[in-house]
Motif scaffolding. Structure first.
Motif, PDB file in Angstrom:
ATOM      1  N   ARG A   1     -50.013 -12.346   3.778  1.00 28.10           N
ATOM      2  CA  ARG A   1     -49.635 -12.708   2.401  1.00 28.10           C
ATOM      3  C   ARG A   1     -48.317 -13.480   2.401  1.00 28.10           C
ATOM      4  O   ARG A   1     -48.188 -14.509   1.742  1.00 28.10           O
ATOM      5  CB  ARG A   1     -49.418 -11.443   1.563  1.00 28.10           C
ATOM      6  N   ARG A   2     -47.329 -12.971   3.143  1.00 32.66           N
ATOM      7  CA  ARG A   2     -46.016 -13.630   3.153  1.00 32.66           C
ATOM      8  C   ARG A   2     -46.111 -14.995   3.838  1.00 32.66           C
ATOM      9  O   ARG A   2     -45.497 -15.951   3.406  1.00 32.66           O
ATOM     10  CB  ARG A   2     -44.999 -12.698   3.859  1.00 32.66           C
ATOM     11  N   TRP A   3     -46.933 -15.068   4.877  1.00 33.87           N
ATOM     12  CA  TRP A   3     -47.130 -16.317   5.606  1.00 33.87           C
ATOM     13  C   TRP A   3     -47.715 -17.393   4.673  1.00 33.87           C
ATOM     14  O   TRP A   3     -47.264 -18.530   4.649  1.00 33.87           O
ATOM     15  CB  TRP A   3     -48.070 -16.039   6.782  1.00 33.87           C
TER      16      TRP A   3
ATOM     17  N   ASP B   1     -36.983  -6.790 -11.317  1.00 31.91           N
ATOM     18  CA  ASP B   1     -37.184  -6.979  -9.880  1.00 31.91           C
ATOM     19  C   ASP B   1     -35.867  -6.633  -9.179  1.00 31.91           C
ATOM     20  O   ASP B   1     -34.964  -7.456  -9.110  1.00 31.91           O
ATOM     21  CB  ASP B   1     -37.574  -8.448  -9.652  1.00 31.91           C
ATOM     22  N   THR B   2     -35.759  -5.407  -8.675  1.00 31.89           N
ATOM     23  CA  THR B   2     -34.464  -4.996  -8.103  1.00 31.89           C
ATOM     24  C   THR B   2     -34.199  -5.669  -6.758  1.00 31.89           C
ATOM     25  O   THR B   2     -33.050  -5.854  -6.377  1.00 31.89           O
ATOM     26  CB  THR B   2     -34.373  -3.462  -7.940  1.00 31.89           C
ATOM     27  N   GLY B   3     -35.265  -6.054  -6.066  1.00 31.14           N
ATOM     28  CA  GLY B   3     -35.088  -6.764  -4.793  1.00 31.14           C
ATOM     29  C   GLY B   3     -34.334  -8.073  -5.008  1.00 31.14           C
ATOM     30  O   GLY B   3     -33.504  -8.479  -4.184  1.00 31.14           O
TER      31      GLY B   3
ATOM     32  N   ARG C   1     -37.397  -0.381  -3.512  1.00 31.23           N
ATOM     33  CA  ARG C   1     -37.618   0.493  -2.362  1.00 31.23           C
ATOM     34  C   ARG C   1     -37.279   1.952  -2.676  1.00 31.23           C
ATOM     35  O   ARG C   1     -37.786   2.861  -2.045  1.00 31.23           O
ATOM     36  CB  ARG C   1     -36.729   0.062  -1.179  1.00 31.23           C
ATOM     37  N   ASP C   2     -36.383   2.129  -3.658  1.00 28.96           N
ATOM     38  CA  ASP C   2     -35.799   3.454  -3.906  1.00 28.96           C
ATOM     39  C   ASP C   2     -35.824   3.806  -5.387  1.00 28.96           C
ATOM     40  O   ASP C   2     -35.041   4.638  -5.840  1.00 28.96           O
ATOM     41  CB  ASP C   2     -34.339   3.455  -3.434  1.00 28.96           C
ATOM     42  N   ILE C   3     -36.707   3.165  -6.148  1.00 29.80           N
ATOM     43  CA  ILE C   3     -36.678   3.394  -7.607  1.00 29.80           C
ATOM     44  C   ILE C   3     -37.096   4.838  -7.916  1.00 29.80           C
ATOM     45  O   ILE C   3     -36.403   5.552  -8.645  1.00 29.80           O
ATOM     46  CB  ILE C   3     -37.595   2.390  -8.355  1.00 29.80           C
TER      47      ILE C   3
ATOM     48  N   ASN D   1     -35.623  -1.542   9.112  1.00 31.61           N
ATOM     49  CA  ASN D   1     -34.254  -1.565   8.624  1.00 31.61           C
ATOM     50  C   ASN D   1     -34.147  -0.805   7.287  1.00 31.61           C
ATOM     51  O   ASN D   1     -33.263   0.042   7.095  1.00 31.61           O
ATOM     52  CB  ASN D   1     -33.896  -3.046   8.383  1.00 31.61           C
ATOM     53  N   ASP D   2     -35.076  -1.099   6.377  1.00 29.30           N
ATOM     54  CA  ASP D   2     -35.047  -0.487   5.042  1.00 29.30           C
ATOM     55  C   ASP D   2     -35.367   1.008   5.097  1.00 29.30           C
ATOM     56  O   ASP D   2     -34.814   1.794   4.337  1.00 29.30           O
ATOM     57  CB  ASP D   2     -36.058  -1.185   4.109  1.00 29.30           C
ATOM     58  N   ALA D   3     -36.270   1.387   6.006  1.00 25.43           N
ATOM     59  CA  ALA D   3     -36.663   2.801   6.094  1.00 25.43           C
ATOM     60  C   ALA D   3     -35.629   3.602   6.870  1.00 25.43           C
ATOM     61  O   ALA D   3     -35.544   4.824   6.724  1.00 25.43           O
ATOM     62  CB  ALA D   3     -38.028   2.921   6.756  1.00 25.43           C
ATOM     63  N   GLY D   4     -34.830   2.914   7.675  1.00 27.38           N
ATOM     64  CA  GLY D   4     -33.908   3.627   8.560  1.00 27.38           C
ATOM     65  C   GLY D   4     -32.501   3.796   8.019  1.00 27.38           C
ATOM     66  O   GLY D   4     -31.693   4.494   8.617  1.00 27.38           O
ATOM     67  N   ARG D   5     -32.179   3.161   6.903  1.00 24.44           N
ATOM     68  CA  ARG D   5     -30.784   3.252   6.430  1.00 24.44           C
ATOM     69  C   ARG D   5     -30.504   4.650   5.889  1.00 24.44           C
ATOM     70  O   ARG D   5     -31.427   5.375   5.462  1.00 24.44           O
ATOM     71  CB  ARG D   5     -30.495   2.175   5.384  1.00 24.44           C
ATOM     72  N   ALA D   6     -29.209   4.998   5.868  1.00 25.77           N
ATOM     73  CA  ALA D   6     -28.835   6.358   5.501  1.00 25.77           C
ATOM     74  C   ALA D   6     -28.970   6.604   3.999  1.00 25.77           C
ATOM     75  O   ALA D   6     -29.475   7.648   3.565  1.00 25.77           O
ATOM     76  CB  ALA D   6     -27.398   6.625   5.947  1.00 25.77           C
TER      77      ALA D   6
ATOM     78  N   TYR E   1     -30.581  -7.607  -4.824  1.00 26.95           N
ATOM     79  CA  TYR E   1     -30.020  -7.541  -3.465  1.00 26.95           C
ATOM     80  C   TYR E   1     -30.036  -8.922  -2.815  1.00 26.95           C
ATOM     81  O   TYR E   1     -29.150  -9.275  -2.043  1.00 26.95           O
ATOM     82  CB  TYR E   1     -30.783  -6.523  -2.620  1.00 26.95           C
ATOM     83  N   ARG E   2     -31.060  -9.691  -3.155  1.00 28.52           N
ATOM     84  CA  ARG E   2     -31.133 -11.055  -2.628  1.00 28.52           C
ATOM     85  C   ARG E   2     -29.982 -11.893  -3.176  1.00 28.52           C
ATOM     86  O   ARG E   2     -29.381 -12.696  -2.451  1.00 28.52           O
ATOM     87  CB  ARG E   2     -32.487 -11.686  -3.004  1.00 28.52           C
ATOM     88  N   ALA E   3     -29.673 -11.726  -4.459  1.00 29.50           N
ATOM     89  CA  ALA E   3     -28.572 -12.493  -5.060  1.00 29.50           C
ATOM     90  C   ALA E   3     -27.240 -12.100  -4.416  1.00 29.50           C
ATOM     91  O   ALA E   3     -26.364 -12.939  -4.177  1.00 29.50           O
ATOM     92  CB  ALA E   3     -28.531 -12.254  -6.570  1.00 29.50           C
TER      93      ALA E   3
ATOM     94  N   VAL F   1     -22.500  -1.686  -1.899  1.00 30.80           N
ATOM     95  CA  VAL F   1     -23.412  -2.651  -2.526  1.00 30.80           C
ATOM     96  C   VAL F   1     -24.476  -1.896  -3.328  1.00 30.80           C
ATOM     97  O   VAL F   1     -24.758  -2.198  -4.487  1.00 30.80           O
ATOM     98  CB  VAL F   1     -24.077  -3.552  -1.452  1.00 30.80           C
ATOM     99  N   ARG F   2     -25.053  -0.884  -2.691  1.00 29.69           N
ATOM    100  CA  ARG F   2     -26.122  -0.137  -3.378  1.00 29.69           C
ATOM    101  C   ARG F   2     -25.620   0.514  -4.653  1.00 29.69           C
ATOM    102  O   ARG F   2     -26.266   0.462  -5.685  1.00 29.69           O
ATOM    103  CB  ARG F   2     -26.709   0.952  -2.469  1.00 29.69           C
ATOM    104  N   TYR F   3     -24.449   1.164  -4.573  1.00 26.48           N
ATOM    105  CA  TYR F   3     -23.955   1.849  -5.763  1.00 26.48           C
ATOM    106  C   TYR F   3     -23.769   0.867  -6.907  1.00 26.48           C
ATOM    107  O   TYR F   3     -24.074   1.158  -8.063  1.00 26.48           O
ATOM    108  CB  TYR F   3     -22.657   2.613  -5.461  1.00 26.48           C
TER     109      TYR F   3
ATOM    110  N   GLU G   1     -39.537  -5.768  11.062  1.00 31.07           N
ATOM    111  CA  GLU G   1     -38.139  -5.455  11.373  1.00 31.07           C
ATOM    112  C   GLU G   1     -37.390  -5.064  10.088  1.00 31.07           C
ATOM    113  O   GLU G   1     -36.614  -4.123  10.055  1.00 31.07           O
ATOM    114  CB  GLU G   1     -37.507  -6.690  11.998  1.00 31.07           C
ATOM    115  N   ARG G   2     -37.686  -5.799   9.023  1.00 26.22           N
ATOM    116  CA  ARG G   2     -37.033  -5.516   7.740  1.00 26.22           C
ATOM    117  C   ARG G   2     -37.463  -4.142   7.212  1.00 26.22           C
ATOM    118  O   ARG G   2     -36.651  -3.379   6.706  1.00 26.22           O
ATOM    119  CB  ARG G   2     -37.386  -6.639   6.751  1.00 26.22           C
ATOM    120  N   ASP G   3     -38.743  -3.815   7.367  1.00 25.48           N
ATOM    121  CA  ASP G   3     -39.221  -2.495   6.932  1.00 25.48           C
ATOM    122  C   ASP G   3     -38.512  -1.380   7.699  1.00 25.48           C
ATOM    123  O   ASP G   3     -38.131  -0.363   7.123  1.00 25.48           O
ATOM    124  CB  ASP G   3     -40.732  -2.351   7.168  1.00 25.48           C
TER     125      ASP G   3
END
Ligand code: CDP
Length: 226
Positions: free
Chosen positions: A156-158, A34-36, A130-132, A183-188, A39-41, A108-110, A179-181
């Protein structure tokens, strides 16, 4: 010889990736990562250290001392931060947004991607994130992109939050998720995106067993073609 594949499962928040990936891995006898959660950690460490994400030097300093390990041997991933089990703590709602913000930082990503690529894939692995399929393992044998409408995903999240005793209005949960989506779709670097060769599966109308069966069926079809 039995084929042992690298399987990538990407998609937006609450699209069913983690549950499907975990159960499919169990069915196939594959390792699940679970790569997410990683990032959470990272976000939890930033929170505990009280650092601001704008402070590049502080983030770099944090990364130098960062001690994240993921135990993949059991059915559920156990996330260890400085040797402590934080598997529950990283699911807190305020960590979700922070993990999205911190995951946009290239340093962080690297660092996380380096850990993800070090996974021993010989026995067959399933990674969700998101990027596997686009960045971590662009040569993965099988790539899925799970989707569902924002309405379904928010519900589902609710429900998940309610089961944990967090009572938040559905509209607010949906807003945070969208908003998170964005953010995730818009990063470089390595944004949330559908890999060219990914199979898109809309889980909107599916139960969890149906999701697992669908991906399993596609997996078997791919094996026949190898
Ligand atoms: O479970 P949920 O879909 O809410 O999120 P998650 O998979 O635990 O991921 C939390 C956050 O980590 C995401 O919003 C992304 O910003 C980031 N992430 C990422 O950038 N790349 C990945 N491979 C996995 C997660």
């Amino acid at each position: 010889m039995e084929e042992r594949l690298i399987i990538a499962i990407d998609g937006p928040a609450a699209s069913g990736k983690s549950t499907t990936a975990r159960l499919l891995a169990r069915r196939l006898g594959y390792v699940y990562l679970d790569t997410g959660a990683m990032y959470r950690a990272c976000a939890l460490q930033a929170r505990l250290s009280g650092i601001s994400l704008e402070d590049e030097a502080a983030v770099e300093q944090m990364l130098r001392h960062l001690d994240i390990r993921v135990e993949t041997s059991g059915e559920e991933n156990v996330i260890l931060l400085n040797g402590e089990d934080v598997s529950q703590a990283i699911r807190a709602n305020d960590i979700s947004k922070l993990s999205s913000d911190i995951s946009a930082l290239p340093a962080v990503r690297y660092r996380m991607v380096e850990l993800q690529r070090a996974l021993d894939a010989r026995g067959g692995v399933i990674l969700d994130g998101r990027d596997i399929g686009t960045f971590v393992f662009p040569d993965a044998d099988l790539k899925f992109f799970l989707t569902a409408s924002a309405e379904v995903r928010a519900r589902r999240r609710w429900l998940e939050l309610r089961q944990k005793g967090v009572d938040k209005p559905l509209a607010e949960v949906r807003q945070e998720l969208e908003e998170r989506d964005r953010n995730d779709a818009g990063r470089a670097l390595a944004p949330l995106a559908v890999a060219e060769d990914a199979i898109v599966v809309d889980t909107g109308g599916m139960s969890v067993p149906e999701q697992v069966d669908t991906l399993h069926g596609l997996f078997l079809a791919r094996l026949e073609g190898i």
